[in-house]
Motif scaffolding. Structure first.
Motif, PDB file in Angstrom:
ATOM      1  N   THR A  63     -12.103   2.954  -8.589  1.00  0.00           N
ATOM      2  CA  THR A  63     -12.011   1.682  -8.466  1.00  0.00           C
ATOM      3  C   THR A  63     -10.802   0.897  -8.066  1.00  0.00           C
ATOM      4  O   THR A  63      -9.791   1.385  -8.894  1.00  0.00           O
ATOM      5  N   LEU A  64     -10.769  -0.090  -7.285  1.00  0.00           N
ATOM      6  CA  LEU A  64      -9.738  -0.713  -6.693  1.00  0.00           C
ATOM      7  C   LEU A  64      -9.146  -1.710  -7.938  1.00  0.00           C
ATOM      8  O   LEU A  64     -10.164  -2.304  -8.485  1.00  0.00           O
ATOM      9  N   MET A 232      -1.789  -2.198  -4.547  1.00  0.00           N
ATOM     10  CA  MET A 232      -3.045  -2.101  -5.265  1.00  0.00           C
ATOM     11  C   MET A 232      -2.887  -0.386  -5.891  1.00  0.00           C
ATOM     12  O   MET A 232      -2.139   0.120  -5.335  1.00  0.00           O
ATOM     13  N   LYS A 233      -3.802  -0.309  -6.779  1.00  0.00           N
ATOM     14  CA  LYS A 233      -4.033   0.986  -7.383  1.00  0.00           C
ATOM     15  C   LYS A 233      -5.466   1.633  -7.307  1.00  0.00           C
ATOM     16  O   LYS A 233      -6.463   0.609  -7.565  1.00  0.00           O
ATOM     17  N   ILE A 234      -5.723   2.670  -7.398  1.00  0.00           N
ATOM     18  CA  ILE A 234      -7.185   3.314  -7.562  1.00  0.00           C
ATOM     19  C   ILE A 234      -7.141   4.268  -8.697  1.00  0.00           C
ATOM     20  O   ILE A 234      -6.052   5.081  -8.814  1.00  0.00           O
ATOM     21  N   VAL A 287      -4.009   8.283 -10.697  1.00  0.00           N
ATOM     22  CA  VAL A 287      -3.759   7.088 -10.184  1.00  0.00           C
ATOM     23  C   VAL A 287      -2.958   7.105  -8.723  1.00  0.00           C
ATOM     24  O   VAL A 287      -2.161   7.630  -8.347  1.00  0.00           O
ATOM     25  N   VAL A 288      -3.749   6.335  -7.859  1.00  0.00           N
ATOM     26  CA  VAL A 288      -3.542   6.329  -6.514  1.00  0.00           C
ATOM     27  C   VAL A 288      -3.011   4.684  -5.895  1.00  0.00           C
ATOM     28  O   VAL A 288      -3.516   3.844  -6.467  1.00  0.00           O
ATOM     29  N   THR A 289      -1.763   4.911  -5.546  1.00  0.00           N
ATOM     30  CA  THR A 289      -1.248   3.482  -5.134  1.00  0.00           C
ATOM     31  C   THR A 289      -1.672   3.376  -3.447  1.00  0.00           C
ATOM     32  O   THR A 289      -1.764   4.304  -2.957  1.00  0.00           O
ATOM     33  N   GLY A 300     -11.555  -4.490  -7.610  1.00  0.00           N
ATOM     34  CA  GLY A 300     -12.969  -4.152  -8.092  1.00  0.00           C
ATOM     35  C   GLY A 300     -13.998  -3.323  -7.074  1.00  0.00           C
ATOM     36  O   GLY A 300     -14.912  -2.954  -7.580  1.00  0.00           O
ATOM     37  N   LEU A 301     -13.384  -3.314  -5.868  1.00  0.00           N
ATOM     38  CA  LEU A 301     -14.217  -2.434  -4.921  1.00  0.00           C
ATOM     39  C   LEU A 301     -14.305  -0.785  -5.225  1.00  0.00           C
ATOM     40  O   LEU A 301     -13.256  -0.410  -5.799  1.00  0.00           O
TER      41      LEU A 301
END
Length: 499
Positions: A63-64, A232-234, A287-289, A300-301
Motif C-alpha cells: 500500500t502506498l 512516498m513509500k510502499i 519499505v520502498v521509496t 492508500g493505493l
C-alpha cells in the motif's frame, strides 16, 4: 501395326508424365528432409543454449503512503469554535488550523492572578512580623547580657523570630506555587489554538465546529497531515522464502489499478525484521521509496510490485526443462559416451569476469593472469589423464540432490577443498588487492564454489553426452548455466515416442 497416336493419347501421356514427375519430386523432397534432420533428433527433443539476459524478480503487494504522516490531536478539552482547513488543503508549519473555546482557561488565569496577589499580601504581612520579632529578640539579648531579662524570655524571643521567618518562607513558596499553576493554565490556553506541526497536506479532518473534544484520557485525533507527498513509500509484504534475496538499494517496479497503463519505479529502502504470521504464512515488511514529483500517486493505493533481486547480462541460459531431464536408463539412452566434462572453463571465465570488475592495475592483472594460466595448465593435464571412478566436476554425478547426510557432508567437504585450492592458487593475486577489492573477490569465489551443479545432456554426434554445469540465476523459465557448453549447443529435454 500399332494404332496411330491421336491428339487425345498424346495429351494423356503428357498428363501421366507430369504426375510421375510430381510424385518423384515429392519423394526426393521427403528424402532430402530426412537426410537434413539428424537421426538422433528424431529420437530426442532438444533446446538450444542461448546467450542473453536473466532477470530475477520477486512479486509482492503493498500500500502506498506518505513517508511521514503526522496525527494532530488536542491536549486540552473543550468545544471547537473554528476549523480553518479542509481535506487536501496545504498547510505550513505553525499555521492555525483550529481553535477551541478558551474561556475556561482565561477564567482560571484570572483566578490564579488573584491568588498570587493574595499570597503576596500574606508575604508582606509575614515579613512585617519577622522584622518585629527580630527587633524584640535583639533587645532581649542585649538586656540579658546585663542580667536584666531572664534567659527564658530570650529563648521565647528567638523562637518567635524563627517562627516569623518560617511564615515568610511559606508565603514565598505559596506565591511560586500559584505562579506555576497560573503558568500551566497559560500553556493550556495556548493549546486551545491548534497549529500545524509540519509543512504538508491535510489527509483527514475528524472535527467540525461546535464539536466537543475530551482529552482527559488520551489526545483525540483532529487531523492527519502528510508531510510531503512528492516522496512516498510502499510497505510490501514479502514471503519468508524470498526475503533472503532482498537488499536495500534494489530496483522495484510496480503498477496500481488506478493507473493500469503506467508502470512506476522505486527503490528498496529498508528490510524490516518485524515478521508477521497470518494463517501460518510468514511475511516481512519491505519499505520502498517512490518519487512522486508529478503528484500522480495517491496515499492508500494498492500496488503490485516486482523487486529486481538479480539481473545477469549476456550470460548463457537454458530452458528449465533441460535441467529436469534424466534418461530413464542412462546407459541405454546414451550408449557409448565420453565422461562428463569438469566445467572448469566456466569457473575460469567467471573468475576472469570478476577480476575485470575489480579495475585492476597492471601489476594486479599480471598476478591474476599468472594464477589463471597455472590453473588452465593443471586442468588440461587432468582432463588428458584418465578419470576413473567419476564423471562430475569432483567425481560422480556432481552436486545434485544428495542421498542423505553422508552425501551432503561429502559435498561440503568437496566444496571446502575447492575453496582452499582457489585460495592457494590466487594467494599472490589476492595479497596485492586493496581491502574493497579483496572483499569483492572473496565474495565472488565463495559464490562460485558454493553454486549448485547438475548434469545436462548435450547432443553430440547423435548421442546425449552428460555435461556438468553450474546453475546460476533463474527467472522461472530460463536458468543461467556455466560449464563446457556454448551458445547454440543442443541440450536434451526429453525423448520422443517410438514411431
Amino acid at each position: 501395326m500399332g494404332r496411330p497416336a491421336t491428339p487425345a493419347n498424346i495429351r494423356n501421356l503428357r498428363r501421366l508424365g507430369a504426375i510421375v514427375l510430381a510424385v518423384a519430386a515429392a519423394v526426393a523432397a521427403l528424402w532430402w528432409w530426412q537426410q537434413r534432420t539428424p537421426a538422433a533428433e528424431s529420437g530426442y527433443r532438444t533446446v538450444a543454449v542461448e546467450r542473453g539476459d536473466i532477470r530475477v524478480a520477486i512479486s509482492a503487494t503493498g500500500t502506498l503512503s506518505a513517508i511521514s504522516t503526522v496525527t494532530v490531536g488536542s491536549q486540552v478539552s473543550g468545544q471547537v469554535t473554528e476549523v480553518l482547513v479542509d481535506f487536501n488543503d496545504k498547510v505550513e508549519k505553525g499555521q492555525v488550523i483550529a481553535r477551541i473555546d478558551p474561556s475556561t482557561y482565561q477564567a482560571q488565569i484570572a483566578q490564579g492572578n488573584a491568588q498570587i496577589a493574595s499570597a503576596q499580601a500574606q508575604l508582606r504581612q509575614a515579613q512585617a512580623s519577622l522584622r518585629n520579632a527580630e527587633l524584640d529578640y535583639r533587645r532581649k539579648t542585649a538586656l540579658g547580657g546585663q542580667q536584666l531579662v531572664a534567659a527564658s524570655d530570650i529563648d521565647l524571643a528567638r523562637a518567635a523570630r524563627d517562627q516569623a521567618q518560617a511564615q515568610v518562607n511559606a508565603a514565598r513558596a505559596q506565591i511560586r506555587q500559584q505562579q506555576a499553576s497560573t503558568q500551566t493554565t497559560r500553556v493550556n490556553l495556548e493549546r486551545t489554538v491548534i497549529r500545524s506541526p509540519v509543512d504538508g497536506v491535510v489527509l483527514t479532518r475528524s472535527i467540525e465546529p461546535g464539536q466537543t473534544v475530551a482529552a482527559s484520557l488520551q489526545a483525540p485525533e483532529l487531523f492527519v497531515l502528510a508531510e510531503d507527498l512528492s516522496q512516498m513509500k510502499i510497505e510490501l509484504a514479502v514471503d519468508e522464502s524470498d526475503i533472503g534475496q532482498v537488499r536495500a538499494g534494489q530496483a522495484v517496479t510496480f503498477t496500481a489499478d488506478a493507473f493500469p497503463d503506467r508502470r512506476f519505479k522505486g527503490t528498496v529502502e529498508q528490510v524490516r525484521l518485524s515478521a508477521t504470521t497470518t494463517s501460518n504464512v510468514v511475511t516481512y515488511p519491505v519499505v520502498v521509496t517512490v518519487d512522486n514529483s508529478d503528484g500522480t500517486l495517491l496515499p492508500g493505493l494498492t500496488v503490485n510490485a516486482e523487486i529486481e533481486v538479480s539481473k545477469r547480462t549476456g550470460v548463457l541460459k537454458l530452458a528449465n526443462a533441460a535441467l529436469r531431464y534424466k534418461p530413464a536408463d542412462d546407459a541405454a539412452a546414451a550408449g557409448p559416451r565420453a565422461p562428463a566434462t569438469r566445467g572448469g572453463s566456466g569457473i575460469a571465465e567467471d573468475l576472469a569476469r570478476a577480476a575485470a570488475g575489480l579495475r585492476l592495475d597492471a601489476t594486479q592483472q599480471a598476478a591474476f593472469d599468472a594464477a589463471a594460466a597455472a590453473i588452465r595448465q593443471r586442468q588440461a593435464a587432468r582432463q588428458a589423464a584418465p578419470q576413473p571412478g567419476g564423471n562430475g566436476l569432483f567425481g560422480g554425478r556432481g552436486f545434485q540432490s544428495g542421498g542423505g547426510n553422508a552425501g551432503g557432508d561429502l559435498q561440503a567437504q568437496l566444496r571446502q577443498r575447492m575453496l582452499e585450492r582457489f585460495q592457494q592458487d590466487f594467494a599472490a593475486f589476492r595479497a596485492g588487492l586493496d581491502d574493497a577489492q579483496r572483499r569483492q573477490w572473496d565474495a565472488t569465489v565463495a559464490a562460485l564454489v558454493g553454486a549448485r551443479r547438475t548434469l545436462v545432456y548435450k547432443l553430440v554426434d547423435g548421442r546425449p553426452q552428460p555435461v556438468m554445469v553450474r546453475i546460476g540465476a533463474s527467472d522461472g523459465t530460463d536458468t543461467e548455466i556455466a560449464g563446457d557448453v556454448r551458445a547454440g549447443d543442443r541440450i536434451v529435454t526429453g525423448e520422443r515416442a517410438a514411431q
